[in-house]
Design a protein around this motif. Structure first.
Motif, short mmCIF file in Angstrom:
data_model
loop_
_atom_site.label_atom_id
_atom_site.label_comp_id
_atom_site.label_asym_id
_atom_site.label_seq_id
_atom_site.Cartn_x
_atom_site.Cartn_y
_atom_site.Cartn_z
N GLN A 84 0.85 -1.19 0.00
CA GLN A 84 0.00 0.00 0.00
C GLN A 84 0.88 1.24 0.00
O GLN A 84 1.92 1.26 0.64
N PRO A 85 0.47 2.26 -0.74
CA PRO A 85 1.26 3.49 -0.76
C PRO A 85 1.26 4.18 0.60
O PRO A 85 0.23 4.24 1.27
N GLN A 86 2.40 4.65 1.00
CA GLN A 86 2.49 5.48 2.20
C GLN A 86 3.08 6.82 1.75
O GLN A 86 2.38 7.57 1.12
N LEU A 87 4.36 7.06 2.02
CA LEU A 87 4.94 8.31 1.52
C LEU A 87 5.19 8.25 0.03
O LEU A 87 5.30 9.27 -0.64
N ALA A 88 5.30 7.05 -0.53
CA ALA A 88 5.38 6.89 -1.99
C ALA A 88 4.02 6.50 -2.51
O ALA A 88 3.35 5.65 -1.94
N VAL A 89 3.60 7.14 -3.60
CA VAL A 89 2.28 6.82 -4.16
C VAL A 89 2.39 5.91 -5.38
O VAL A 89 1.44 5.25 -5.76
N GLU A 90 3.55 5.91 -6.01
CA GLU A 90 3.78 5.02 -7.15
C GLU A 90 5.21 4.53 -7.11
O GLU A 90 6.09 5.22 -6.57
N GLN A 101 12.23 3.32 -8.79
CA GLN A 101 11.89 4.74 -8.70
C GLN A 101 10.58 4.88 -7.91
O GLN A 101 9.60 4.20 -8.20
N PHE A 102 10.60 5.77 -6.93
CA PHE A 102 9.43 6.00 -6.08
C PHE A 102 8.96 7.44 -6.26
O PHE A 102 9.74 8.37 -6.06
N THR A 103 7.72 7.60 -6.62
CA THR A 103 7.14 8.94 -6.70
C THR A 103 6.54 9.27 -5.34
O THR A 103 5.73 8.50 -4.81
N LEU A 104 6.95 10.40 -4.79
CA LEU A 104 6.53 10.74 -3.43
C LEU A 104 5.16 11.42 -3.42
O LEU A 104 4.79 12.13 -4.35
N ARG A 105 4.46 11.20 -2.34
CA ARG A 105 3.16 11.83 -2.11
C ARG A 105 3.36 13.34 -1.98
O ARG A 105 4.32 13.79 -1.36
N ALA A 106 2.48 14.09 -2.57
CA ALA A 106 2.60 15.55 -2.51
C ALA A 106 2.05 16.07 -1.18
O ALA A 106 1.20 15.44 -0.56
N ASN A 107 2.54 17.21 -0.79
CA ASN A 107 2.01 17.96 0.37
C ASN A 107 2.09 17.20 1.69
O ASN A 107 1.23 17.37 2.56
N VAL A 108 3.10 16.38 1.84
CA VAL A 108 3.29 15.71 3.14
C VAL A 108 4.10 16.62 4.05
O VAL A 108 5.08 17.23 3.62
N LYS A 109 3.66 16.71 5.29
CA LYS A 109 4.36 17.59 6.22
C LYS A 109 4.84 16.82 7.44
O LYS A 109 4.18 15.87 7.88
N PHE A 110 5.96 17.25 7.96
CA PHE A 110 6.40 16.73 9.25
C PHE A 110 5.44 17.25 10.33
O PHE A 110 4.69 18.21 10.09
N SER A 111 5.52 16.66 11.49
CA SER A 111 4.57 17.06 12.53
C SER A 111 4.82 18.47 13.05
O SER A 111 3.98 19.02 13.75
N ASP A 112 5.95 19.07 12.67
CA ASP A 112 6.15 20.47 13.03
C ASP A 112 5.62 21.42 11.95
O ASP A 112 5.78 22.62 12.05
N GLY A 113 4.99 20.87 10.94
CA GLY A 113 4.36 21.68 9.91
C GLY A 113 5.22 21.96 8.70
O GLY A 113 4.74 22.53 7.71
N THR A 114 6.48 21.57 8.72
CA THR A 114 7.34 21.82 7.57
C THR A 114 7.19 20.70 6.54
O THR A 114 6.84 19.57 6.88
#
Lengths: 540, 420
Positions: A84-90, A101-114
């Motif tokens: 299942q995709p987590q930080l990688a969506v494809e 090659q892993f395509t990363l999920r867009a708009n992921v933020k660390f818990s500090d908001g960055t």
């Protein structure tokens, strides 16, 4: 009764000024938000730095469970064997499985908001990847390459230490996971020595390890990409002895506890909710060159034939363990049922009789060092000695002065040399190849040149494991599942059978009214940004 | 560098038949030439009996086609033991050839491709379930679209990230269009539902989420269809969801709570707030007597209690131990209304759907529950609820279930007979 849509413009404008009202909500079946999950662990410390985790140790498993609260992986494996995709969506790979090659999920933020960037993913995974695997980035993708094909890379990345994190300036780690560490404390629950508000900062406990801490307090990450967890917080108490954990569960002072195998039957008799994983902890024997007699193949074979695994599993462990005939369990390899460990004291005696008189006798016993701490390992060691004695082989358990805890503890120089070691190995990877390789390297058995397994072909893995077992340098004894005790209010407990707890999906079926419920909502009483009187079921 | 595979969630390859043939070719190479073979098959995997049987047949056929004779019992000189097993990476076929007391092994790993389900629309005459659709990704809602003027029947499948339209083809459904849903927030217990509204005579399909509302103009050509979404709280209907009576859309709406997991209990009419009831997970209107408008409201409260309120909003009845999901259904046989409700299990247990009837100030269970293969995640009408006159021929319910055995999301038609 029909509706004209445009009239709803007026209704919508009313919504923003209406407040939620408190409810007397009780149990239900639809997941609900709110409450604090109280967890008790036997471990004295927790490390939230995957770079520090030692493969195969029981501590690794505890650290991984806590790490999964704070960090995410690129992919995960669900309970139905699907990635299942987590930080990688494809993800994609070349024909030879050498370049992924892993395509990363867009708009992921660390818990500090960055925001999470591709290079941060690469920086996190780079020190965790095995030798020979390189990671690079390009725009919103990361690429993992290896000279040899890695067809099981997804299994590798979906398990173990392969979490994505960022090292802060102060050396602490932050993640994108469903929770963040709000506080850790040494004394009572109220004496937090660090606390941060959600959205402001999200660091681990002081340093990246919680050594010496008695409590860890995790709070829900409101902005996590995977959806806000149902519970507001998780309060983890460390260093709780097994019997105390059982009592706390019975008394409603804990919602989730680790159950030691010797308490499982008692917990079940008392109608407590008990969960068990697939077998994840292997106890076994390995021979070393610490004593010359241990290098004799006939002695190794005789000891192998003397071992009564059924008694160990069914009597010592009260049927809470399985006799182990293989290094990898059936759920991990799929072929473990092909192995069969013969028990024959008579045949063992015959082989023993062919050995020189001075080998493993009362005057010169073979020393057995019990590496893992705890009563269970000691009991197993004593049982091995009894079994060997029945085959006229003299074994002697030697004292162990641990330099550090864990299954790979080393001996101090004052200890007598041991030719036989009892070890514990906690499986960490979902790749049979990675696990077998890690075992061979860490426990130092087999030909070191062959430790790097190049193939994921089950036939070749089977042949490799068969060869190791046929040499009798390593003897599996029993395999144990993990056990957990669950409070009656814990809902949607859907762990992976290999031991991941998935606490972000758990919710609490609790009454919300009255002062007792307010206390229950956050027993740690750490600083929070929301009032505790909010209605159950309302997401803050 | 060319990439061979592009994998999203749950990448799968080969069919079971192909895997069986590959395995048979491999295991045949271990067999002595033109000998009779005794074949046995055992299953340590999650494959079902039908799949094992199919696998065995293919292996048997392949072995025979290579000149070996399959015989039973000890008459054969060679034993072939086939075991289907599995590990986290997939399935394993393991062959053990036993000859003169010596064993040789071969192992073959494989995984299975998705087998598309071909649903049918036949009606049932008792309380029963029928699989309409299944997929690996979560299903929030599934509805049969109104079929006025359309030659082929269509269904709309609402997922977390896409709204997909399918058209009936013989015994299966083929994808017509799929519209990505621009979601900024994810939930661990996502909810969403479909209904239909008329706007200037054009039917619009509405996908309603707790903090987002999307719509498609169904009146236009397929190629020109667009999904328009709005998450602004100032936009009408965002944060609200229409109440229904079976497939009828009523002029009342309920407000989602901020977590999107239940309704706060504030019921809005066109002119503003109408009443304030206990918070609930799902609801439906029904009529107590034939010919009356559906004005009695049934809810499943978040406290685990079912409630029935009359047309003057007075509580007629309150009862315990219902699940979270309910729907009201109108029977075309006796013009009466029934309630379908789920059982009390969480997401780890197999659910059941029970039919109830309101009689003499009590709710009567009408039949044994229909067992479902996992928790029911949503329960709604089969026909998309509409503000237009009901003209469809689907009078059942759709239950979305997560199959605990396979992990797949499945939509079942629940049909109910009348006259009991």
């Amino acid at each position: 009764m029909r509706l004209i849509e445009s009239r709803w413009l007026a209704v919508a404008s009313l919504l923003s000024c209406l407040a939620l009202f408190p409810t007397g909500a009780q149990s239900t079946v639809q997941p609900r938000y709110g409450g604090t999950l109280r967890v008790e662990l036997h471990a004295a410390s927790v490390s939230l730095d995957p770079r520090e985790w030692k493969a195969g140790t029981v501590e690794f498993a505890t650290n991984e469970k806590m790490g999964a609260l704070v960090f995410d992986r690129l992919v995960s494996l669900d309970n139905y064997g699907r990635f299942q995709p987590q930080l990688a969506v494809e993800w994609s790979h070349d024909a030879s499985f050498k370049r992924w090659q892993f395509t990363l999920r867009a708009n992921v933020k660390f818990s500090d908001g960055t925001a999470l960037s591709a290079w941060e993913v690469a920086a996190a995974l780079e020190p965790l990847l095995p030798k020979g695997q390189q990671i690079s980035t390009s725009a919103n993708t990361v690429v993992i390459q290896s000279v040899a094909g890695i067809p099981d890379l997804l299994e590798e990345l979906a398990s173990g230490r392969f979490f994505v994190y960022r090292v802060q300036v102060d050396g602490t780690l932050t993640g994108t996971g469903p929770f963040f560490v709000a506080a850790s404390s040494r004394g009572g629950a109220g004496s937090a020595d660090s606390a941060t508000a959600p959205g402001k900062s999200a660091t681990g406990p002081q340093g990246s390890s919680a050594a010496g801490m008695t409590h860890l307090h995790f709070r829900a990450n409101e902005g996590t990409w995977s959806g806000r967890p149902f519970v507001d917080a998780i309060d983890v108490t460390l260093s709780v002895p097994p019997l105390r954990q059982l009592f706390d569960l019975q008394l409603g002072k804990a919602d989730l506890v680790e159950l030691s195998p010797d308490l499982v039957r008692r917990a079940m008799q008392e109608n407590l909710r008990v969960w068990s994983s697939a077998p994840v902890l292997l106890y076994g024997l390995r021979f070393s060159e610490g004593q010359p007699s241990a290098t004799k193949a006939e002695l190794r074979e005789a000891i192998a034939l003397s071992l009564d695994r059924q008694t160990m599993a069914n009597v010592l462990l009260q049927k809470q363990a399985e006799p182990a005939s293989s290094l990898l369990p059936q759920w991990l390899s799929g072929y473990a049922f092909l192995f069969n460990m013969e028990t024959s004291p008579e045949r063992a005696k015959e082989i023993r009789a062919t050995l020189p008189a001075g080998v493993a006798t009362g005057a010169e016993p073979l020393h057995l060092r019990v590496d893992p701490p705890g009563d269970l390992a000691k009991l197993l060691g004593e049982r091995v000695v009894v079994n060997a004695r029945q085959a006229a082989i003299s074994l002697q358990v030697v004292s162990r002065t641990p330099l550090h805890s864990g299954s790979t503890a080393t001996a101090s120089s004052s200890e007598p040399a041991a030719g036989l070691h009892l070890f514990a190995w906690h499986y960490a990877s979902l790749s049979p190849r990675v696990e077998l390789e890690s075992m061979m390297t860490t426990l130092n058995f087999g030909d070191s040149r062959e430790a790097e397994l190049s193939s994921t072909d089950p036939e070749q893995l089977y042949e490799r494991e068969k060869k190791l077992l046929d040499e009798h340098r390593i003897l599996p004894l029993i395999a144990l599942p993990e056990y957990a005790g669950l409070g009656q209010n814990v809902r949607d407990w859907m762990p992976a059978r290999w031991g991941e707890w998935h606490l972000a999906d758990v919710w609490l079926d609790l009454p919300s009214s009255g002062p007792a419920a307010a206390d229950r909502a956050d027993p740690a009483k750490t600083p929070v940004t929301q009032p505790l009187t909010q209605p159950m079921g309302a997401k803050p | 560098m060319g990439f061979l595979f592009l994998c999203g969630p749950a990448a799968r390859a080969d069919s079971l038949e192909e895997a069986a043939r590959n395995f048979a070719r491999k295991v045949t190479s271990l067999l002595p030439s033109h000998n009779s073979v005794s074949l046995s098959v055992r299953n340590l995997s999650s494959l079902n009996a039908e799949q094992i049987s199919h696998f065995s047949q293919v292996v048997e056929g392949e072995i025979q086609s290579r000149g070996h004779k399959i015989s039973s019992g000890d008459a054969a000189g060679v034993l072939l033991r086939v075991t289907l097993s599995e590990n986290p990476a997939g399935l394993l076929a393991i062959g053990e050839v036993v000859e003169n007391g010596q064993s040789r092994f071969t192992l073959e790993g494989f995984s299975l491709a998705e087998v598309p389900y071909g649903g049918s629309n036949s009606k049932k005459v008792t309380l029963s379930r029928e699989l309409v659709w299944k997929q690996q990704d979560p299903i929030l809602d599934l509805k049969f679209l109104r079929s006025d003027g359309q030659k082929k029947e269509r269904i709309a499948v609402l997922g977390i990230n896409a709204l997909s339209l399918y058209e009936g083809q013989e015994m299966s459904w083929s994808l017509v269009r799929s519209f990505p849903i621009p979601r900024s927030e994810q939930s661990r217990a996502p909810r969403g539902q479909l209904f239909q509204l008329s706007e200037n005579g054009h039917p619009r399909l509405i996908a309603d989420f707790p903090k987002l509302i999307c719509s498609i103009d169904l009146g236009g050509a397929l190629d020109s269809m667009n999904l328009e979404c709005n998450s602004s709280e100032q936009k009408e209907l965002v944060g609200l969801s229409f109440l229904t009576a079976g497939p009828f859309l009523l002029d009342n709406a309920a407000k989602w709570d901020s977590s999107g997991s239940y309704f706060t209990g504030e019921i809005y009419a066109e002119s503003g707030i109408r009443l304030h009831i206990d918070p609930f997970f799902s609801s439906g209107f029904l009529a107590l007597k034939s010919g009356e408008p559906p004005a009695v409201l049934v809810t499943t409260g978040i406290d685990g209690r079912g409630r029935i309120l009359d047309k003057d909003d007075r509580q007629l009845l309150s009862f315990k131990d219902w699940g979270s999901q309910l729907i009201t259904m109108h029977s075309s046989c006796d013009d009466g209304w029934r309630i379908l409700a789920t059982a009390r299990v969480d997401r780890t247990g197999s659910d059941g759907i029970m039919a109830y009837q309101f009689e003499e100030h009590d709710v009567i269970a009408l039949d044994q529950p229909v067992a479902m293969p996992g928790p029911v995640l949503s329960l709604g009408s089969e026909q998309v609820p509409s503000d237009a006159e009901f003209a469809g021929h689907h009078d059942g319910a759709i239950a979305v279930v997560r199959n605990l055995k396979t992990g797949e999301y499945e939509a079942y038609r629940i049909s109910m007979a009348c006259g009991r």
